[in-house]
Structures are given as structure tokens and as C-alpha cells.
Design a protein around this motif. Structure first.
Motif, PDB file in Angstrom:
ATOM      1  N   VAL A  99       4.944  -0.301  -3.966  1.00 21.42           N
ATOM      2  CA  VAL A  99       3.966  -1.162  -5.023  1.00 21.42           C
ATOM      3  C   VAL A  99       5.165  -1.636  -6.252  1.00 21.42           C
ATOM      4  O   VAL A  99       5.414  -1.199  -7.031  1.00 21.42           O
ATOM      5  CB  VAL A  99       3.403  -0.223  -5.078  1.00 21.42           C
ATOM      6  CG1 VAL A  99       1.965  -0.855  -6.287  1.00 21.42           C
ATOM      7  CG2 VAL A  99       2.585   0.575  -4.235  1.00 21.42           C
ATOM      8  N   THR A 100       4.567  -2.357  -6.307  1.00 17.62           N
ATOM      9  CA  THR A 100       5.508  -3.854  -7.080  1.00 17.62           C
ATOM     10  C   THR A 100       5.191  -5.276  -7.501  1.00 17.62           C
ATOM     11  O   THR A 100       4.477  -5.665  -7.050  1.00 17.62           O
ATOM     12  CB  THR A 100       7.164  -3.743  -6.253  1.00 17.62           C
ATOM     13  OG1 THR A 100       8.103  -4.171  -7.055  1.00 17.62           O
ATOM     14  CG2 THR A 100       6.934  -4.384  -5.825  1.00 17.62           C
ATOM     15  N   GLY A 117       0.883   0.310 -10.840  1.00 18.46           N
ATOM     16  CA  GLY A 117       1.075   0.141  -8.981  1.00 18.46           C
ATOM     17  C   GLY A 117      -0.211   1.091  -8.656  1.00 18.46           C
ATOM     18  O   GLY A 117      -0.898   0.452  -7.939  1.00 18.46           O
ATOM     19  N   ILE A 124       7.422   3.120  -6.437  1.00 17.28           N
ATOM     20  CA  ILE A 124       5.795   2.473  -7.289  1.00 17.28           C
ATOM     21  C   ILE A 124       7.616   1.684  -8.474  1.00 17.28           C
ATOM     22  O   ILE A 124       7.931   2.558  -8.560  1.00 17.28           O
ATOM     23  CB  ILE A 124       5.056   2.809  -8.101  1.00 17.28           C
ATOM     24  CG1 ILE A 124       4.221   3.768  -6.743  1.00 17.28           C
ATOM     25  CG2 ILE A 124       4.080   2.052  -8.931  1.00 17.28           C
ATOM     26  CD1 ILE A 124       3.382   4.752  -7.614  1.00 17.28           C
ATOM     27  N   ASN A 163       6.463  -2.475 -12.639  1.00 15.49           N
ATOM     28  CA  ASN A 163       4.844  -2.604 -12.509  1.00 15.49           C
ATOM     29  C   ASN A 163       4.995  -2.577 -14.113  1.00 15.49           C
ATOM     30  O   ASN A 163       5.808  -1.759 -15.050  1.00 15.49           O
ATOM     31  CB  ASN A 163       3.929  -1.384 -12.381  1.00 15.49           C
ATOM     32  CG  ASN A 163       4.239  -1.566 -10.974  1.00 15.49           C
ATOM     33  OD1 ASN A 163       3.324  -2.428  -9.956  1.00 15.49           O
ATOM     34  ND2 ASN A 163       4.873  -0.688  -9.956  1.00 15.49           N
ATOM     35  N   GLY A 210       2.922   2.986 -13.826  1.00 11.08           N
ATOM     36  CA  GLY A 210       3.674   3.300 -12.566  1.00 11.08           C
ATOM     37  C   GLY A 210       2.266   3.618 -11.471  1.00 11.08           C
ATOM     38  O   GLY A 210       1.856   3.549 -10.641  1.00 11.08           O
ATOM     39  N   ASN A 242       8.846   0.703 -14.459  1.00 11.22           N
ATOM     40  CA  ASN A 242       7.829   0.141 -15.170  1.00 11.22           C
ATOM     41  C   ASN A 242       8.101   1.276 -16.468  1.00 11.22           C
ATOM     42  O   ASN A 242       8.986   1.804 -17.106  1.00 11.22           O
ATOM     43  CB  ASN A 242       6.833   1.706 -14.362  1.00 11.22           C
ATOM     44  CG  ASN A 242       6.730   1.573 -12.951  1.00 11.22           C
ATOM     45  OD1 ASN A 242       6.191   0.494 -12.301  1.00 11.22           O
ATOM     46  ND2 ASN A 242       7.065   2.727 -12.437  1.00 11.22           N
TER      47      ASN A 242
END
Length: 698
Positions: free
Chosen positions: A15-16, A21, A37, A40, A44, A63
């Protein structure tokens, strides 16, 4: 990615580049594991009013915040996550309770590794590895009843910082190599710090400000760039016990504007200023602390009144002693100093301070020899400006006969004079083993006797602990010359001896007590772990402590023997643990004791356990033995009376291991009865050899 329902599993995703996230909102019983992650712009993983979730083995990188819990996100478990390079915080917990945060790795997060704030209570943070936060590794603010244990926090500004975080428990944390303070408590009362390591920090090791009723026990605080432990700004009613505070670049243990604190059984050594400083701090108690090799003063009181100093041992080597003091009192009246032990316990002093500036030090007898015709008992005290100071100088009467004791006098050599003179109005109290006087001048003070006085031992038996008879040292309640271990009844402790050793893995440790007035001559073992500086203490007891039964055999002496706090040294971390001791032949004869039955016994697991005991040697007065023990607690030396059926060996008979064989003479008709006589000699040798073998095998 957003979760609104319950019982979801989110695993192995990347997830980016989002705002959040993974966003968990009013969502319970989810499992989020194994995700990557990154990058973001906000959090995150963001959890809001989310409970009973399992967050594990995720990697969160770069993040704003790694994992964020807020607004009653309770009862979650966050374990084994890796969070790094956050622009703000690694873990953020806001107004959320009962969360478990364990075994996570956090590094290079910009502001904080973990930030717990705003009524986030009853959380547990354990075994996390946190490195590189600009402000603090772990920061708690306005949150109570949290537990921090086993965390590694280093390379931050503050290692662990608590602000208005009352009732916190910190155990076995390492807060080291931080650029500021290792562990910091501000207005965080009723907190407990146990077995933490706050060392190698650029600032202070442990710092308390405005925090009351805290307990600091068994912490290691050393090699810090400023103070070791610092308490100030009304940090009252705190208790500090069994802490090791050493090699810090300023004061070892410092109190400022902090009253009614208890400092007991701490080791404070090798600090670059005074070992213990009390500044504008009143009604404090310092008991049984070991303070040595500190620059400036061992113990320093400035503008501090009504304190009690009992059984503290202060020692400096010549390298540190020139121009410095063991005890310094500056404008500090009405402090009661009882049993101040100086120079490796060689000498002992008690007094009540007045408002003048006073220094207590030690001076060599070689540099300041005693007057002609006089011999010193325990060296020279160096005392400055003791204006009308009522003082007691104590001495040890072991191996001193009554004639010598009656001859003891207190002499003084004023700083401005080369002449020694007897102190006017001094009073000898042989029951209390002390000389009392009112001191009026600065100078070198010494207890002396006339040259040529003989010494001996009027009574070589230390007494039968089962009958409560006293030893040669006074055990009356008016005498305060004994230090008492925590939980020990002071009324049954008749004398105490302590020794300090640095315990290093692989080294042979030998605590030497042969110069004391206890039957114990030494304690030795082979160390398997590094324990730092550890105090060994022997307390002679007049009777069994409460809850300890009497041994069925005849008791020679009962003792409490401890090396460090409970469990510091045992068969689990040391080999060949031995206690060397002696037993008076006078006691053996007076009580008709079978010498082969003498042994040391240990009270453990609610019963007496006889220890393997071996004889080493003997002389005209004592037999010398050693016992092997798996640990330390209450000990007794006992023996059994000779019975009609026992093969008795008198105390006066040699029972050494080598028995010289007689020179045989050939039997002739001119030596009638030789064969019978040789048989008697042979039988006697067999009995003696068997007796000694039994003693060795016991």
C-alpha cells in the motif's frame, strides 16, 4: 484501503502513495498482517474507535505516522511490526486503553518512536527496539497506569520521557546512548522503576521533577555525561534502594528541593563530583549506602537539615582523597549521623551537625603520626570547623582485653599545630565501644592507647544464638552501629560487616571479612555473569528471625549473609560458592561438642538444610572451616553434643589431615608391653583419621 466491518483479514498487500495506507474505522476483530505500507502522506495504519484488532508483521516506511490509534481504540495487539523513517511518529496512541505494543522495531522516526497521550491508560509496551527519535524514544503524556518493560531505547534525545504519567511501571528497560536524558519523569508520581539500565547517555541517567512517592530499585545508572540520578522540584517521599550509580560526569545521586526521601543500600562510586548531594533537601534518610572513589565529597549536604545518615560507608583512595572530603556539611544543621564508616570500615563516627560548615575526612597515620608513647586504634579523622559538635568515635573491641580498652583516649592535633593533646571532657563507654566528646576545633582526631598494651581475648565464644546471649559488640537498642537489611528486625542484629566487589563474568570473587567481629571470614565464588558493583553483607543475629525455626542442634551463631539483592548470586550464575568461617575451641569445650559434627546450615524453603562443610586448619583458639552453598539467606553454625556412643575428639586434639607417624622402636624383652602400646596408638590414629574424614565429607 478502508475497513468498516469486523472480522476482516488484510494480508500481504503493498500500500503506497495514499493519504492513509489502511484506515480502520469503528471496525473490530480484524487481522492486519504481513503488509508493506510506504510513502503515505498521513498515517500508514490509522485506527479510530477500533477494538480487539491484531496488527502484526507489517513493514511501514516513510509515512507521516507509522501506526495511529485514537479515540477509544482499545484492547488491540500490535506486535512485531517494523516502522522507520516516519516524518513525525512511529507509534501514536491517543485516548486509547489496554493496548499491547510488543516486539516492534522502530528506527529513524523523526520526532518520537512511540507517543502515548491524552488519557491513554493501562497500555503495555514491552520488548520494543526503538532508535533514533529526535525528541524521545518513548513519550507518555497525561496517561496513567501504563507498563513499560524490556524495551531497548537508544540514540534518541530522551530515551523514555513521562510527563504527568502517574502510576507508571518501568521494568528492565535499557535507555542508553541517548543525546539527553535516559529516563525522565516530570510530575509522574507513584511510579516504579525497577532493574532499568540508564547508562551512556550524554545528559542525566534518571531525572525526576515534581514526582512524588516513586520507587527506584536495582537500577544501573553509569557513564552518563551529567548526573547519574537527579531529583528536584519537590520530588518528595521517593525511595531509592539497591541502585548502582557510577562513573557519571557530575554528581552521582543528587536531590534538590526534595524532602522525606529514603536512600538505602545504593552503591555510588567513581563519579566526577560528590557521590551523593543533598541541596536544600530536608528530612531525608540515607541508610547503608556504599559510597567510594568519588571526586570532591563522598556525601555532601548543602542547606539541608533534619536528615538522618545511618550506617553509610564512605571510602576514597589516596588518588581521590587529596583536598577532598568523605562527608561535607554546609549550613546543614540538625542532621543526625550515626555509624559513618570510613576508610574501608576501619573507623566509625557518629554526631549531630550544627549550622557551621563541617568536613569529615581521613588522614594517614604515616603522614600525621600519633604522639610519642601512643598507638592509634583505627587511624586519623580529619574534621574541620566542628563548633560544639557532639560526636561519638567508635572502635572494634575484638581481640582487645579489658586493660587495653580501659586505656583508650581521644586525642586531637589542631590544624595549626604539630602537637597532639587529649580532648578535654571526652568520655569512654566500653559497653557501647565508643568515646564521646564535644568537638570545638578543626584538626586531626584519633583514638589511641599507650604503647605496650597487651591484647587478648577474655571470652573466645561469640555466644549461643539459641539462648540469645550477646556477642562482644553491644546489641542494646541505644547502639546504632549495625546496618539492617530490608525486612530484617533491627533489634536482633548485633553487628554488621560489608564489602564491595565488582563482579565480572569469568572472574574469581573473594569477599574478605577476616578483620571483622563476625565468625565469617570470607565469601567466594566463580562468577558466570557481569553484575557490576555488588555489596556483600554479613549480619550477626542474636536470635532467629521471625518465622525461622530453631535448629535442633546446638547453635554457635546465627547470621544473615547476602550478596547483593535477593537472587543476585546463586548457583544459577556462579560456581563454587563457599563461605569461610571459624568456630571457637572455647565454645566447643564449654558445650561438650563433638568436633566432627560442626557444620554450617542454611534456612531455605521453610527448613534448615545442612551444607557440605570441610575443615581447613586450626590454631590454639579456633578451628577454620568452609561450607558450600547454592545461595544466600539465613545461616547457622551448629554442632552436636558428645554422647556416650560417639567417638569423641576433644577440641584440644589436633584433627589436621596429616598425622605424623611415631618413630617405631623394635620390641625386645627390655620393652615389655610394646605390642599392646603400639596397638593403642594405632587405634587412636585410626579414630582421629576417621573423624577428620567424616568432617571433610559432611
Amino acid at each position: 484501503m478502508e475497513l468498516y466491518g469486523s472480522d476482516n483479514t488484510v494480508t500481504n498487500n503493498i500500500v503506497t502513495g495514499n493519504y492513509y495506507g489502511i484506515y480502520v474505522y469503528y471496525s473490530d476483530n480484524n487481522t492486519i498482517t504481513g503488509n508493506t505500507i510506504n510513502n503515505n502522506s498521513d498515517n500508514g495504519i490509522h485506527m479510530r474507535t477500533a477494538t480487539n484488532n491484531q496488527i502484526s508483521e507489517n513493514t511501514l516506511n516513510a509515512n507521516d505516522q507509522g501506526i495511529h490509534l485514537s479515540l477509544s481504540s482499545n484492547n488491540n495487539t500490535l506486535i512485531n511490526n517494523t516502522i522507520n523513517d516516519s516524518s513525525d511518529v512511529g507509534f501514536y496512541i491517543l485516548s486509547s486503553i489496554n493496548n499491547t505494543v510488543a516486539e516492534n522495531t522502530l528506527y529513524n522516526n523523526s520526532a518520537y518512536g512511540m507517543y502515548i497521550v491524552s488519557s491513554s491508560h493501562y497500555n503495555t509496551l514491552s520488548n520494543n527496539n526503538i532508535n533514533g527519535g529526535d525528541t524521545a524514544g518513548i513519550n507518555m503524556d497525561s496517561s496513567t497506569y501504563n507498563t513499560l518493560s524490556g524495551n531497548e531505547v537508544n540514540g534518541d534525545s530522551y530515551g523514555i520521557r513521562l510527563i504527568a504519567a502517574m502510576n507508571s511501571t518501568l521494568t528492565n528497560n535499557n535507555a542508553t546512548s541517548d543525546s539527553g536524558t535516559g529516563i525522565y519523569l516530570s510530575y509522574s508520581s507513584n511510579s516504579t522503576l525497577t532493574s532499568n539500565n540508564a547508562s551512556d547517555n550524554s545528559g542525566t541517567g534518571i531525572y525526576l521533577s515534581g514526582s512524588v512517592n516513586c520507587v527506584l530499585t536495582d537500577n544501573i545508572v553509569r557513564d552518563n555525561g551529567f548526573y547519574g540520578i537527579n531529583m528536584q522540584t519537590d520530588s518528595n517521599n521517593n525511595t531509592l534502594t539497591y541502585n548502582t550509580v557510577s562513573n557519571n560526569s557530575n554528581y552521582g545521586l543528587r536531590l534538590q528541593d526534595s524532602d522525606y526521601c529514603t536512600l538505602a543500600d545504593n552503591i555510588v562510586s567513581n563519579n566526577s563530583q560528590s557521590g551523593i548531594l543533598l541541596f536544600m533537601s530536608n528530612h531525608n534518610e540515607l541508610t547503608n549506602n556504599t559510597v567510594f572513589e568519588n571526586t570532591n565529597s563522598g556525601i555532601h549536604l548543602s542547606n539541608s537539615a533534619n536528615c538522618t545518615l545511618l550506617d553509610n560507608q564512605v571510602n576514597n583512595s589516596d588518588e581521590y582523597n587529596t583536598g577532598y572530603r568523605y562527608l561535607y556539611l554546609g549550613t546543614s544543621p540538625d542532621n543526625v549521623v550515626t555509624s559513618l564508616l570510613v576508610n574501608d570500615g576501619m573507623a566509625e563516627l557518629g554526631f549531630t551537625s550544627n549550622s557551621s560548615y563541617s568536613s569529615i575526612g581521613w588522614a594517614s597515620e604515616l603522614e600525621y603520626p600519633h604522639p610519642t608513647g601512643k598507638t592509634g586504634i583505627n587511624g586519623n579523622y580529619w574534621i574541620t570547623t566542628p563548633i560544639n559538635m557532639d560526636a561519638e568515635f567508635f572502635y572494634n573491641d575484638t581481640d582487645m582485653n579489658s586493660t587495653t580498652e580501659a586505656d583508650i583516649e581521644l586525642y586531637v592535633k589542631p590544624l595549626s599545630s604539630s602537637e597532639w593533646n587529649e580532648v578535654a571532657g571526652s568520655s569512654l563507654d566500653t559497653d557501647n565501644n565508643s568515646v564521646s566528646a564535644t568537638l570545638t576545633m578543626s584538626g586531626y582526631y584519633a583514638l589511641v592507647v599507650s604503647d605496650g598494651s597487651s591484647s587478648g581475648d577474655d571470652d573466645d565464644s561469640p555466644g549461643d544464638s539459641s539462648s540469645g546471649s550477646s556477642t562482644t559488640r553491644s546489641s542494646s537498642s541505644s547502639s546504632s552501629r549495625t546496618s539492617v537489611s530490608p525486612g530484617q528486625d533491627s533489634s536482633i542484629v548485633t553487628s554488621t560487616v560489608t564489602s564491595v566487589k565488582r563482579i565480572i563474568s569469568g572472574s574469581e570473587i573473594d569477599y574478605e571479612f577476616s578483620g571483622s567481629d563476625t565468625p565469617v571470614l570470607g565469601v567466594s565464588f566463580d562468577a558466570k555473569d557481569d553484575e557490576g558493583l555488588v555489596v556483600a553483607k554479613v549480619e550477626v543475629l542474636s536470635e532467629a528471625p521471625s518465622g525461622v525455626s530453631q535448629h535442633s542442634s546446638k547453635a554457635y551463631q546465627m547470621m544473615s549473609i547476602n550478596v547483593g539483592s535477593e537472587g543476585t548470586i546463586s548457583s544459577g550464575n556462579a560456581d563454587n560458592i563457599q563461605i569461610r568461617f571459624k568456630v571457637s575451641k572455647g565454645w566447643i569445650e564449654q558445650n561438650n561438642i563433638d568436633i566432627t559434627t560442626i557444620r554450617m546450615t542454611r534456612y531455605h524453603d521453610d527448613q534448615w538444610n545442612d551444607l557440605p562443610t570441610y575443615q581447613e586448619s586450626e590454631d590454639g583458639e579456633y578451628i577454620y572451616l568452609y561450607a558450600e552453598t547454592p545461595g544466600f539467606s539465613i545461616f547457622g553454625v551448629v554442632g552436636d553434643e558428645i554422647t556416650a556412643s560417639s567417638d569423641q575428639v576433644p577440641a584440644s586434639a589436633s584433627i589436621t589431615e596429616e598425622v605424623a607417624e611415631p618413630v617405631a622402636e623394635k620390641e625386645t624383652k627390655d620393652t615389655p608391653g610394646f605390642t599392646a602400646l603400639a596397638g593403642v596408638v594405632f587405634v587412636s590414629l585410626v579414630v582421629l583419621t576417621r573423624k577428620n574424614k567424616n568432617l571433610r565429607e559432611r
